[in-house]
Design an enzyme around this catalytic site. Structure first.
Site, PDB file in Angstrom:
ATOM      1  N   ASP A   1     -12.301   2.347 -43.499  1.00  0.00           N
ATOM      2  CA  ASP A   1     -11.506   1.874 -42.400  1.00  0.00           C
ATOM      3  C   ASP A   1     -12.270   0.605 -42.129  1.00  0.00           C
ATOM      4  OD1 ASP A   1     -10.235   2.414 -40.022  1.00  0.00           O
ATOM      5  OD2 ASP A   1     -11.901   3.148 -38.738  1.00  0.00           O
TER       6      ASP A   1
ATOM      7  N   ASP B   1      -9.571  -5.542 -43.409  1.00  0.00           N
ATOM      8  CA  ASP B   1      -9.296  -6.089 -42.129  1.00  0.00           C
ATOM      9  C   ASP B   1      -9.475  -7.636 -41.856  1.00  0.00           C
ATOM     10  OD1 ASP B   1      -8.818  -6.743 -39.457  1.00  0.00           O
ATOM     11  OD2 ASP B   1      -9.986  -5.105 -38.608  1.00  0.00           O
TER      12      ASP B   1
ATOM     13  N   GLY C   1     -11.929   2.727 -28.957  1.00  0.00           N
ATOM     14  CA  GLY C   1     -12.659   3.457 -28.073  1.00  0.00           C
ATOM     15  C   GLY C   1     -12.019   4.009 -26.909  1.00  0.00           C
TER      16      GLY C   1
ATOM     17  N   ALA D   1      -5.747   4.864 -31.575  1.00  0.00           N
ATOM     18  CA  ALA D   1      -4.627   5.893 -31.030  1.00  0.00           C
ATOM     19  C   ALA D   1      -5.121   7.192 -30.455  1.00  0.00           C
ATOM     20  CB  ALA D   1      -3.791   6.007 -32.294  1.00  0.00           C
ATOM     21  N   SER D   2      -6.483   7.106 -30.021  1.00  0.00           N
ATOM     22  CA  SER D   2      -6.869   8.480 -29.224  1.00  0.00           C
ATOM     23  C   SER D   2      -6.124   8.603 -27.848  1.00  0.00           C
ATOM     24  CB  SER D   2      -8.309   8.267 -29.169  1.00  0.00           C
ATOM     25  OG  SER D   2      -9.072   8.659 -30.298  1.00  0.00           O
TER      26      SER D   2
ATOM     27  N   ASN E   1      -4.835   6.406 -36.515  1.00  0.00           N
ATOM     28  CA  ASN E   1      -6.033   6.646 -36.594  1.00  0.00           C
ATOM     29  C   ASN E   1      -6.790   7.302 -35.105  1.00  0.00           C
ATOM     30  OD1 ASN E   1      -5.935   5.322 -38.835  1.00  0.00           O
ATOM     31  ND2 ASN E   1      -7.088   3.539 -38.264  1.00  0.00           N
TER      32      ASN E   1
ATOM     33  N   ASP F   1     -10.565   8.350 -33.847  1.00  0.00           N
ATOM     34  CA  ASP F   1     -12.078   8.737 -33.963  1.00  0.00           C
ATOM     35  C   ASP F   1     -12.563   8.933 -32.300  1.00  0.00           C
ATOM     36  OD1 ASP F   1     -14.801   8.414 -34.537  1.00  0.00           O
ATOM     37  OD2 ASP F   1     -14.738   6.517 -35.082  1.00  0.00           O
TER      38      ASP F   1
HETATM   39  P1  13P Z   1      -9.717   5.287 -31.494  1.00  0.00           P
HETATM   40  O1  13P Z   1     -11.043   4.704 -31.097  1.00  0.00           O
HETATM   41  O2  13P Z   1      -8.582   5.171 -30.311  1.00  0.00           O
HETATM   42  O3  13P Z   1     -10.135   6.587 -31.762  1.00  0.00           O
HETATM   43  O4  13P Z   1      -9.268   4.610 -32.846  1.00  0.00           O
HETATM   44  C1  13P Z   1      -9.806   4.822 -33.936  1.00  0.00           C
HETATM   45  C2  13P Z   1      -9.593   3.812 -35.109  1.00  0.00           C
HETATM   46  O5  13P Z   1      -8.496   3.127 -34.775  1.00  0.00           O
HETATM   47  C3  13P Z   1     -10.426   3.775 -36.402  1.00  0.00           C
HETATM   48  O6  13P Z   1      -9.854   2.747 -37.100  1.00  0.00           O
HETATM   49  O1  G3H Z   2     -12.209   1.601 -35.585  1.00  0.00           O
HETATM   50  C1  G3H Z   2     -13.643   1.981 -35.420  1.00  0.00           C
HETATM   51  C2  G3H Z   2     -13.718   3.402 -35.823  1.00  0.00           C
HETATM   52  O2  G3H Z   2     -13.393   4.044 -34.618  1.00  0.00           O
HETATM   53  C3  G3H Z   2     -14.978   3.393 -36.305  1.00  0.00           C
HETATM   54  O3  G3H Z   2     -16.076   3.299 -35.697  1.00  0.00           O
HETATM   55  O4  G3H Z   2     -17.519   1.462 -36.569  1.00  0.00           O
HETATM   56  O5  G3H Z   2     -18.581   2.988 -34.771  1.00  0.00           O
HETATM   57  O6  G3H Z   2     -18.059   3.855 -37.117  1.00  0.00           O
HETATM   58  P1  G3H Z   2     -17.710   3.037 -36.065  1.00  0.00           P
HETATM   59 ZN    ZN Z   3      -9.253   0.781 -36.119  1.00  0.00          ZN
END
Ligand code: 13P
Ligand code: G3H
Ligand code: ZN
Length: 326
Positions: free
Chosen positions: A96, A118, A193, A230-231, A271, A273
């Protein structure tokens, strides 16, 4: 330098077939981030139980946290666990937000079946050049590559909409043709986030820029599109966290109805997270607060893991539509 580990030897799949099916079938494949064993167990359980294809997603930060070798073995263990559960779902291991050729190469050489480069913060020409370089290396090993055009707003931004730069549809055809990427992340109003929109009292979350998405789809019909940030920032979890000592004020995400709509289009990877982080934190806080004499990590991490399974099951079934598509 160790020997190259090819993802096919680990039982992993790249994204090509997954995405072709998802675009055709009007659903999106979940890309869940993980940093530890409990998150990965939850991903496997939820996706096996719902018979969903899955992308296990690793950020550079996750690699630093968990150790890249450890992560590879965890991913290998995830595949073995799914097969032991008699499931044949396609499983992808994806980098990612890769930010350099070297990082992408290191992941490809260590068993990843897909990488994101990216270059969205670079100039257009530099983004094309870097993405092209990664594609040339990755495709030698049948590893798929995700590129990005347009910048998502950062979580610290005061005025989110002004800080994000939406994808310019006029650029997508040229970018895809010049780079040879397998999928494209676009910016249509989401951000990373738990604070995606700053809302005044009583104000609703603004809709995503579906007009941009439609324009992109017209220019590159059927090409796999990726949605980052997309959370949904599930409010139940925010409330639980706040109830048990946390301070997450004004945390808000993308409504599920908008994600369902996006999943029916060329958006074939979504995505997630932050929602997993919130679910884990909410249930760990609740468990610890309600069980003050427990000090066995399996108990509180187990409570978090159970909730993650429930969250991902819900997403696969009712938001992304990937359930039953494994
Ligand atoms: P969220 O922070 O909305 O879950 O997005 C995660 C993401 O795009 C990871 O690449
Ligand atoms: O897009 C970012 C993801 O949510 C990953 O987050 O870099 O804190 O592991 P991180
Ligand atoms: Zn992302």
């Amino acid at each position: 330098m160790g020997e190259m580990i090819h993802y096919k030897d680990l039982g992993l799949a790249n994204t090509r077939e997954m995405f072709a099916k998802a675009v055709k079938g009007g659903y999106a494949v979940p890309a869940y981030n993980f940093n530890n064993m409990e998150q990965l167990q939850a991903i496997v359980l939820a996706c096996v139980q719902t018979n969903s294809p899955v992308i296990m997603q690793v950020s550079n930060g996750a690699r630093k946290y968990a150790n890249s070798t450890m992560l590879r073995y965890l991913a290998q263990g995830a595949v073995a666990m799914a097969r032991e559960l008699d499931s044949n779902i396609p499983i992808c291991l994806h980098l990612d937000h890769g930010d350099s050729f070297e990082l992408c190469k290191s992941c490809i050489d260590n068993g990843f079946s897909s990488v994101m480069i990216d270059g969205s913060h670079l100039s257009y020409d530099d983004n094309v050049a870097l993405t092209r370089k990664v594609v040339e290396y990755a495709h030698q090993f049948d590893v798929s590559v995700e590129g990005e055009l347009g910048v998502l707003a950062g979580i610290e931004d005061d005025v989110v909409a002004e800080e994000s730069t939406y994808t310019q549809p006029e650029e997508v055809e040229d970018f895809v043709a010049k780079t040879g990427v397998d999928s494209l992340a676009i910016s249509i109003g989401t951000s990373h986030g738990a604070y995606k929109f700053k809302l005044a009292e009583g104000e609703e979350v603004p809709p995503l820029r579906f007009d941009i998405l439609e324009d992109v789809e017209k220019r590159i019909p059927g090409f796999p599109i990726v949605l980052h940030g997309a959370s949904s920032v599930v409010q139940e979890y925010v409330q639980l966290i706040n109830q048990y000592g946390g301070h997450l004020d004004g945390a808000v995400g993308v409504p599920e109805a908008q994600l369902r709509l996006a999943a029916k289009s060329s958006v074939c990877k979504i995505n997630i997270d932050s929602d997993g982080r919130l679910a884990m934190t909410a249930k760990v806080r609740e468990f610890i607060a309600n069980n003050p004499s427990e000090f066995d990590p399996r108990k509180f991490l187990g409570a978090g893991r159970d909730e993650l399974v429930a969250l991902m099951t819900h997403k696969n079934e009712f938001v992304l539509g990937s359930a039953g598509k494994g």
